[in-house]
Design a protein around this motif. Structure first.
Motif, short mmCIF file in Angstrom:
data_model
loop_
_atom_site.label_atom_id
_atom_site.label_comp_id
_atom_site.label_asym_id
_atom_site.label_seq_id
_atom_site.Cartn_x
_atom_site.Cartn_y
_atom_site.Cartn_z
N LEU A 42 -21.06 20.14 20.99
CA LEU A 42 -22.00 20.12 19.87
C LEU A 42 -23.39 20.52 20.36
O LEU A 42 -23.76 20.24 21.50
CB LEU A 42 -22.05 18.73 19.23
CG LEU A 42 -20.77 18.25 18.55
CD1 LEU A 42 -20.95 16.83 18.05
CD2 LEU A 42 -20.37 19.18 17.41
N LYS A 43 -24.13 21.17 19.48
CA LYS A 43 -25.48 21.59 19.80
C LYS A 43 -26.30 21.53 18.51
O LYS A 43 -25.85 21.98 17.45
CB LYS A 43 -25.47 23.02 20.35
CG LYS A 43 -26.83 23.64 20.57
CD LYS A 43 -27.45 23.19 21.88
CE LYS A 43 -28.72 23.98 22.16
NZ LYS A 43 -29.33 23.56 23.43
N ASN A 44 -27.52 20.99 18.58
CA ASN A 44 -28.40 20.98 17.42
C ASN A 44 -29.06 22.35 17.28
O ASN A 44 -29.66 22.86 18.23
CB ASN A 44 -29.48 19.91 17.56
CG ASN A 44 -28.96 18.53 17.21
OD1 ASN A 44 -27.88 18.40 16.62
ND2 ASN A 44 -29.69 17.49 17.57
N VAL A 45 -28.91 22.96 16.10
CA VAL A 45 -29.48 24.27 15.84
C VAL A 45 -30.23 24.20 14.51
O VAL A 45 -29.75 23.57 13.55
CB VAL A 45 -28.37 25.35 15.78
CG1 VAL A 45 -28.93 26.69 15.31
CG2 VAL A 45 -27.71 25.51 17.15
N THR A 46 -31.39 24.85 14.45
CA THR A 46 -32.20 24.87 13.23
C THR A 46 -32.29 26.29 12.70
O THR A 46 -32.67 27.21 13.42
CB THR A 46 -33.61 24.34 13.50
OG1 THR A 46 -33.52 23.01 14.02
CG2 THR A 46 -34.44 24.33 12.22
N HIS A 50 -33.31 23.87 8.27
CA HIS A 50 -32.25 22.87 8.30
C HIS A 50 -31.75 22.74 9.74
O HIS A 50 -31.31 23.72 10.33
CB HIS A 50 -31.08 23.27 7.39
CG HIS A 50 -31.35 23.06 5.93
ND1 HIS A 50 -30.86 21.99 5.23
CD2 HIS A 50 -32.07 23.79 5.06
CE1 HIS A 50 -31.28 22.07 3.96
NE2 HIS A 50 -32.00 23.16 3.84
N THR A 51 -31.82 21.53 10.26
CA THR A 51 -31.28 21.26 11.60
C THR A 51 -29.96 20.56 11.44
O THR A 51 -29.82 19.60 10.68
CB THR A 51 -32.24 20.38 12.40
OG1 THR A 51 -33.50 21.04 12.53
CG2 THR A 51 -31.68 20.11 13.80
N LYS A 52 -28.96 21.07 12.15
CA LYS A 52 -27.65 20.41 12.09
C LYS A 52 -26.95 20.56 13.43
O LYS A 52 -27.28 21.44 14.24
CB LYS A 52 -26.80 20.97 10.95
CG LYS A 52 -26.41 22.42 11.09
CD LYS A 52 -25.45 22.80 9.96
CE LYS A 52 -24.92 24.22 10.18
NZ LYS A 52 -23.86 24.58 9.22
N SER A 53 -25.97 19.71 13.64
CA SER A 53 -25.17 19.73 14.85
C SER A 53 -23.98 20.67 14.61
O SER A 53 -23.20 20.45 13.68
CB SER A 53 -24.68 18.32 15.18
OG SER A 53 -23.94 18.31 16.37
N THR A 143 -19.27 29.13 13.50
CA THR A 143 -20.22 29.04 14.62
C THR A 143 -19.59 29.34 15.97
O THR A 143 -20.31 29.57 16.94
CB THR A 143 -20.88 27.65 14.69
OG1 THR A 143 -19.86 26.65 14.85
CG2 THR A 143 -21.69 27.35 13.44
N ASP A 178 -22.14 21.49 6.33
CA ASP A 178 -21.07 21.63 7.33
C ASP A 178 -19.93 22.43 6.69
O ASP A 178 -19.35 21.98 5.69
CB ASP A 178 -20.58 20.25 7.75
CG ASP A 178 -19.40 20.31 8.71
OD1 ASP A 178 -19.09 21.41 9.20
OD2 ASP A 178 -18.80 19.25 8.97
#
Length: 581
Positions: A42-46, A50-53, A143, A178
């Motif tokens: 998992l990586k947090n991406v904005t 919107h920031t999401k894992s 992704t 998601d």
């Protein structure tokens, strides 16, 4: 490495883990084994504020590049550190006798479970160009994807002038929500899934979206140079038109097969397809910047993401002192004129320009003798709503999709294992219908009954069977273009047309001299396409629409190709670490 590769931010991790060992190869050009390690994490991406894992490989989005030469062996260890089941497909790789490495979940392998790993081991045989890898389970490929760059054997030239630089251009789709929740909700309600919030180029939506100006892919070029753009459509559900303002490109390769070069201002590229183009930059500094834009080609009746992604083509100024980054932003910015969203005539004209190189070095080995003929309808349909449930599909039903009115039910164990160990009973039926059970006017007024059948059915082919397949779109719930992808093979697109295929008249127009060879082809909206391939690769090979929503609804089937008599015509035994269901 021969041709140099221009690094761009998402692709800095070329060899995150690369050990090169020499292997014996009868070819005069030495082949090597290339090792990669894919840690699924998992990586947090904005994006779009919107920031999401998100699920990534090695924390990269898009994922790392695979680089190899024709003849090389790839050994890629995939370790699953996330809660989702994972499998990776190496899209377009022939996988000769190495079907265990193909990757579609529950077709050639059980998925890699949390905390488990699997080594994909295969050799690049007779292929050079651009392919790509992606997750092949649920919608995780939204992704989990990246480029596969296949260079010619060392010392073997391109059939065109060697480019100054090479740049991967990968189109994707960004969802603020998601995607797994989106598809799960759609499967519960029976309705169409929510659409994406943006398209992306190399992971960036670009300046035409709100809160996205800084997330723009910029291609910086020098005047008077030739760049090879390796274009990949990794979007989930949309064919795309692409154009660079005030520039023409030369198409030289599709799906890792050379084509007769032709110039165009606009490309059409369907999900799953790749296209290599040469971009010759202007001879002098133009004092301008240029949008590289893509937007959808849509023929269906459902909702879709009607937005435009843009990157920016920037020229290096002649003297660094003249131009700062600040002044570059003040230059005029030109936009391309893209075809209308439903411009089927442009799509058709573009596809008819594609012809195999068909040269002495790169022949088009079209099967001239046909052993088996198949006629498959592809399109949408419905399933009944469960009792005590309200469904959001047509007239209170559930959306479905099918091939020859069979909506494919995914098994719970891998088909290839069931086939290889002779345990197919209760897993799949070998009686997939070779023609529609009930013929109708496929592109005319649709029948009142839109219900599909359901089952896990395959076509069984003896080794080396020469196949001709007609794929016919239907007007049920609306005619629509369907990009069909065949695993394990390339095929030749020998003909296409609109309306219903006419077996008495249309074959006379087939191109058996230089048809384009590819792994993914668009079945024209309200029309048909004819392909031929030689079933020379033993194993179980998935064929499905590369619009993910249609695959989810059941527009998929599989071919079982039996072993031949000779040792080199048999599927290799499964690897010891093959995942279990």
């Amino acid at each position: 490495m021969g041709a140099s590769l221009l690094p761009s931010p998402p692709f800095l991790a070329v060899f995150l883990f690369s050990l090169v060992t020499f292997s014996v190869n009868p070819e005069p050009a030495l082949a090597i084994t290339r090792h990669y390690k894919f840690d699924v994490m998992l990586k947090n991406v904005t994006r779009l504020c919107h920031t999401k894992s998100i699920v990534t490989v090695n924390g990269k989005f898009p994922g790392p590049r695979i680089v190899a030469r024709e003849g090389d062996r790839l050994v890629i260890k995939v370790v699953n550190h996330v809660q989702n089941n994972i499998s990776i497909h190496w899209h377009g790789i022939r996988q000769l006798r190495s079907g265990w490495a193909d990757g579609p979940a529950y077709i050639t392998q059980c998925p890699i479970q949390t905390g488990q790993s699997y080594v994909y081991n295969y050799t690049i045989v007779g292929q050079r160009g651009t392919l790509w890898w992606h997750a092949h389970i649920s919608w995780l490929r939204s992704t989990l994807y990246g480029p596969i760059i296949l260079l010619p054997k060392r010392g073997t030239p391109y059939p065109f002038a060697k480019p100054y630089k090479q740049v991967p251009i990968i189109f994707g789709e960004w969802f603020n929500a998601d995607p797994e929740a989106i598809v799960n909700q759609a499967m519960q309600t029976g309705g169409g899934p929510n659409v994406s919030d943006a398209y992306t180029i190399n992971g960036f939506p670009g300046p035409l979206y709100n809160c996205s100006a800084n997330d723009t892919f910029k291609l910086k070029v020098k005047p008077g140079k030739t760049y090879l753009l390796r274009m990949i459509n990794a979007a989930l559900n949309d064919e795309l038109f692409f154009s660079i303002a005030n520039h023409t490109v030369t198409v030289v390769d599709v799906d890792a097969v050379y084509v007769k070069p032709f110039d165009t201002e606009t490309l059409l590229i369907a999900p799953g397809q790749t296209t290599n183009v040469l971009l010759k930059t202007k001879p002098d500094y133009p004092n301008a910047r240029f949008f590289m834009s893509a937007r959808p080609y849509e023929t269906g009746q459902g909702t879709f993401d009607n937005s435009t992604v843009a990157g920016i083509l920037e020229y290096e100024a002649p003297h660094k002192t003249i131009q700062s980054n600040h002044s570059a932003d003040n230059l005029p910015l030109y936009k391309p004129n893209l075809p209308a969203l439903n411009d089927t005539s442009y799509a058709t004209n573009f596809s008819t320009m594609l012809r195999s190189l068909a040269s002495a070095d790169f022949p088009a080995n079209v099967p001239l003798k046909v052993d088996r003929q198949f006629f498959f309808t592809v399109g949408l349909g419905t399933n009944p709503c469960s009792k005590n449930q309200t469904c959001q599909g047509p007239n209170g039903t559930r959306f479905a999709a099918s091939v020859n009115n069979v909506s494919f039910i995914m098994p719970t164990t891998a088909l290839l294992q069931a086939h290889h160990f002779g345990q197919s009973k209760g897993v799949y039926s070998p009686y997939f219908p070779i023609t529609p059970l009930i013929p109708f006017n496929y592109t005319g007024t649709p029948p009142n009954n839109t219900m599909v059948g359901n089952g896990t059915k395959v076509v069984v082919l003896p080794f080396n069977t020469s196949v001709e397949l007609i794929m016919q779109d239907t007007s049920i719930l609306g005619a629509e273009s369907h990009p069909l992808h065949l695993h394990g093979f390339n095929f030749f697109v020998v003909g296409q047309g609109f309306g219903n295929f006419d077996p008495n008249k249309d074959p006379a127009k087939f191109n058996l001299v230089d048809p384009v060879e590819r792994n993914t082809v668009g079945v024209p909206s309200g029309g048909w396409v004819a392909i031929r391939f030689l079933a020379d690769n033993p194993g179980v090979w998935f064929m499905h629409c590369h619009l993910e929503v249609h695959t989810t609804w059941g527009l998929k089937m599989a071919w079982v190709v039996l072993d031949g008599e000779l040792p080199n015509q048999k599927l290799l035994p499964p690897p010891a670490d093959l995942p279990q269901c």
